[in-house]
Scaffold this active site. Structure first.
Site, mmCIF file in Angstrom:
data_model
loop_
_atom_site.group_PDB
_atom_site.id
_atom_site.type_symbol
_atom_site.label_atom_id
_atom_site.label_comp_id
_atom_site.label_asym_id
_atom_site.label_seq_id
_atom_site.Cartn_x
_atom_site.Cartn_y
_atom_site.Cartn_z
ATOM 1 N N GLU A 43 0.848 -1.190 0.000
ATOM 2 C CA GLU A 43 0.000 0.000 0.000
ATOM 3 C C GLU A 43 0.886 1.243 0.000
ATOM 4 O O GLU A 43 1.569 1.533 0.981
ATOM 5 C CB GLU A 43 -0.908 0.012 1.230
ATOM 6 C CG GLU A 43 -1.758 1.261 1.361
ATOM 7 C CD GLU A 43 -2.507 1.353 2.680
ATOM 8 O OE1 GLU A 43 -2.811 2.489 3.113
ATOM 9 O OE2 GLU A 43 -2.779 0.297 3.296
ATOM 10 N N ARG A 63 0.564 10.375 0.494
ATOM 11 C CA ARG A 63 0.984 11.417 1.439
ATOM 12 C C ARG A 63 2.136 12.251 0.923
ATOM 13 O O ARG A 63 2.578 13.192 1.586
ATOM 14 C CB ARG A 63 1.393 10.787 2.778
ATOM 15 C CG ARG A 63 0.285 9.987 3.438
ATOM 16 C CD ARG A 63 0.744 9.417 4.762
ATOM 17 N NE ARG A 63 -0.181 8.413 5.263
ATOM 18 C CZ ARG A 63 0.028 7.669 6.341
ATOM 19 N NH1 ARG A 63 1.146 7.833 7.028
ATOM 20 N NH2 ARG A 63 -0.854 6.765 6.733
ATOM 21 N N THR A 91 -4.578 6.014 1.825
ATOM 22 C CA THR A 91 -4.960 7.382 2.155
ATOM 23 C C THR A 91 -5.746 8.017 1.007
ATOM 24 O O THR A 91 -5.562 9.186 0.667
ATOM 25 C CB THR A 91 -3.744 8.258 2.542
ATOM 26 O OG1 THR A 91 -2.812 7.486 3.297
ATOM 27 C CG2 THR A 91 -4.165 9.424 3.410
ATOM 28 N N LYS A 124 -10.987 -1.624 6.231
ATOM 29 C CA LYS A 124 -9.834 -1.257 7.043
ATOM 30 C C LYS A 124 -10.358 -0.801 8.401
ATOM 31 O O LYS A 124 -11.297 -0.003 8.473
ATOM 32 C CB LYS A 124 -9.068 -0.121 6.360
ATOM 33 C CG LYS A 124 -7.941 0.472 7.187
ATOM 34 C CD LYS A 124 -7.218 1.554 6.396
ATOM 35 C CE LYS A 124 -6.103 2.190 7.200
ATOM 36 N NZ LYS A 124 -5.292 3.122 6.391
#
Length: 222
Positions: A47, A51, A75, A135
């Site tokens: 993953e 960011r 994210t 998640k």
């Protein structure tokens, strides 16, 4: 559009490996050797979090150069990111939370997604929408293994990838739970090792992380 997951035997992101590395890539040039080290250590699902400005480039590099890896984007918080990630080669999407708009975009993308939840109500809302894999974030702050164990009784349909506060000291305990498919974490990609391009260390840490699944199956959580 990105390819589906690699085989029928691994029809879910949660079943690819016991640990899903959560990777922050600051230099896209590091993406391929980093991914190769993780794959060599037994962690093929990766993953890459959105960011940093290098994230999409990193996903593209891994998708193009490391076919053994199943690279995804983390994210993900906006519908427009979904399109960009899938075009870059992301084969799954992970969000820290969800809205109906974001969920619709992720589900329309053609790749698996793990929307983030931290409460029973959020889990029920996703189950109503036909989503069973999620998640659990932030895992430790939201109640940890005790909370997930409590959810397993009334909501056995839901399966989770707990992320946030999960590390080598508690990962096997999470993995021993019946509603946990894998855990997410970044301890196998420490910032100092990536900065030093110490890929041998990353591979060693990945191998140790991959073995946590065997330890959980043996009931030797600690």
């Amino acid at each position: 559009m990105a390819s589906p997951l690699p085989s029928a035997a691994a029809a879910s992101v949660l079943d690819l490996a016991p640990v899903l590395p959560v990777v922050v890539v600051r230099d896209a040039a590091d993406a391929v050797p980093l991914a190769r080290a993780l794959v060599a250590g037994g962690l093929p699902a990766i993953e890459v979090t959105l960011r940093t400005p290098a994230a999409l480039g990193a996903i593209r590099e891994i998708a193009d150069a490391v076919p053994q890896a199943v690279v995804g984007a983390g994210t993900v918080i906006a519908p427009e990111q979904v399109t960009a990630c899938v075009e870059a080669g992301a084969r799954f999407l992970v969000s820290p939370g969800w809205t109906d708009t974001l969920l619709a975009a992720m589900r329309a993308s053609g790749v698996p997604c793990l929307p983030g939840v931290s409460t029973a109500s959020e889990v029920v809302a996703l189950l109503e929408r036909g989503v069973r894999e999620m998640k659990f974030f932030p895992a430790q702050a939201a109640g940890g293994t005790a909370y997930l164990r409590s959810l397993a009784g009334p909501l056995p349909q839901a399966r989770f990838c707990p992320t946030g506060g999960v590390g080598p000291g508690n990962a096997a305990e999470y993995l021993s739970l019946p509603n946990v498919g894998c855990v997410g974490g970044s301890w196998m990609v420490p910032a100092e090792a990536v900065a030093a391009r110490d890929w041998a260390r990353v591979e060693d840490l990945a191998r140790a992380a991959a073995s946590l699944g065997l330890r959980a199956a043996d009931g030797t959580c600690r």
